[in-house]
Enzyme design. Sequence first.
Site: not given
Lengths: 396, 396
Positions: A91, A311, A349, A351, A354, A380
């Site tokens: 930015d 974002d 999930c 990931c 998890c 996560h």
Amino acid sequence: MSLRFEISKIGHAARRATLHTPHGEVETPAFMPVGTAATVKGVPQDLLEQLDVQILLSNTYHLYLRPGIDQIRKLGGLHRFMSWPRAILTDSGGFQVFSLSDLRKVTEEGVTFRSHLDGSSHFLSPETATEAQIGLGADIIMAFDECTEYPADASRTRNSMEMTLRWAQRSKKYFEDHKHEVPWQSRQPSAVSHQEKTRFLDSGDESERGFISAARNDSFDKPEQTQALFGIIQGGMDHALRKESAERTIEIGFDGYAIGGLSVGEPRALTREIVESTIEHLPKDKPRYLMGVGTPEEIVEYSNLGIDMMDCVLPTRAARHGLLFTSEGKISIKQARYAGDERPLDPSCSCQVCRRYSRAYLRHLYASNEVLSQVLNTIHNLTYYLDTMRRVRHSI
Amino acid sequence: MSLRFEISKIGHAARRATLHTPHGEVETPAFMPVGTAATVKGVPQDLLEQLDVQILLSNTYHLYLRPGIDQIRKLGGLHRFMSWPRAILTDSGGFQVFSLSDLRKVTEEGVTFRSHLDGSSHFLSPETATEAQIGLGADIIMAFDECTEYPADASRTRNSMEMTLRWAQRSKKYFEDHKHEVPWQSRQPSAVSHQEKTRFLDSGDESERGFISAARNDSFDKPEQTQALFGIIQGGMDHALRKESAERTIEIGFDGYAIGGLSVGEPRALTREIVESTIEHLPKDKPRYLMGVGTPEEIVEYSNLGIDMMDCVLPTRAARHGLLFTSEGKISIKQARYAGDERPLDPSCSCQVCRRYSRAYLRHLYASNEVLSQVLNTIHNLTYYLDTMRRVRHSI
């Protein structure tokens, strides 16, 4: 060509596309995790790669104050500094100047402000903010704008929008005059590798070290390319001003267009209304970036309206406060009810958190103020956001 | 058989061996990273596996206070709770009671103390400390001892050593009477997996989830095995008392022997002298564990004297303070001299930190108080310690 935006599918308003940047491809609609100070708090870069993060957002304001733009430029730019070979967007620093710094003073020339770190005085303008972003060397950089506060009356909103347009013009001019100064170009492989080669040869593991050295030069240096500059649409909550801001920003001409000045306290229905009406006035063949949103529901909703990039600090910041997004709703892991809960955080999930840990363990880490809590929670939540975007893309 | 110690090579005093525990093999001499509250601060368990950590130390005192022994026992023990399928050693809590808690009162029966977290009153004795360690279910647990302070006069040292011997006897008795209560045994696969199977089947990814479920039961539950109990030698800085403590502890009979009461403020030469003279009186066929040491130089030195196991917070705690061990000496990464230093932390190190990041980036993370600083620094320092031990083992 600094940026190629290739649309592959269009479904109602939504578009599925690939953004070709000097540091790799980004599938859109994309959510960009925020790495404020050249780090997504608590998560090593190789893990971000494993999560298939294709683009990160980093904040010019923070890096300008620490470690400083010159430092990062000397080190070859932000990609090399943080060892992130994929795409980055920065930015302009404007929003943080307005939200974080003290004693800011806005004039036509720019903004004088005091650092939130040490109170030192600084000045950012369209020229210096663009200079800073060229020094950082992100793939996509943003014009310096004024984020109009909410609420604001009609004349304040117009004046602010007009100044943002003048600043957009100045940002563009500075960029065109200086874009060749991006650190990817000033740093030819031959300039770095002598010292590196010597060191790597000394280390006794030539083949491996040689590989890293080569990989470094290949991934970070892009001598033939430049950055892309995006313009930012302002105009508060006024449809006519948004239309005018869009048309006049497009007239200046940018590689992509961002919708700024939303998520500043207005009701969510109004945000959606403004997004929807602003999108109508944006070119169909350029990427559209909605700044600073949102919840998991919102990123789906805005993608379906035709937004390509978003974002938000929400997934990473919420993780640090023990607030976790799951397919069954939000979980506040600090609650005592999870102390004996052997289930994974989100059974749907896949990931690494998890797959491996129980809610009971995650609750213990949070309650014990352990750093691993932040690390795992962030992994996560980012997975949840990235999976959400993958589903959105597949549904288009 | 709860623990098998298989010596493969002997070089002068040093020995290279394999410790077969219910949760995997540990190559010795070994350095055990400290995971105080069921986590090596900042480092996910899969990374510890990648670093080839074969055994972790965890602190009974901390886990007793939070989340509580009953909680961990109900969740299947410490391995399952923290999802660590490899070996774990717990200390008895005695040392932390002496060093961390307030208002402790030592009697023949045990120690009354106040929690450093909330001031609540607790009591630990040879029986309750052993009960707690059985509840946690580490592979190796420690007899409850009194760590004699330094300096201490002859009569204080003897009295303290005598009490530790009586406590060792009581720890052993409690252990023999209750060792079948370890949570690996109370938890048969059939007891857990119905609920798990249901959940995993519901998750829509049967094959993968089924695999995880099976892996969980296989890695954590060891129905045929029990824990191993180590005795602790005390006796202050007095050679004769150390000899007597060793002989009488061996008479009680343990699976391994630890040297306690060192690194408590005495000069390093004296530590070495006491270690050397104590080792002479320890059985050659059992593991020898030197508690709470040391620097990289010290872990090499003590291994060469015949020590098989060591633990210390130094690599992990120093990492959090930006103090990093390298093949070229210690580096304090906070120093401004590293702000522009593009070299890896240690050119001879192959850890993921040294392969990917520059000193400049690590310095920036530390100076910005970023959590990733602690994560990366800890990974490097642990690698340095583990590499050091690998070299020691190969040199034997």
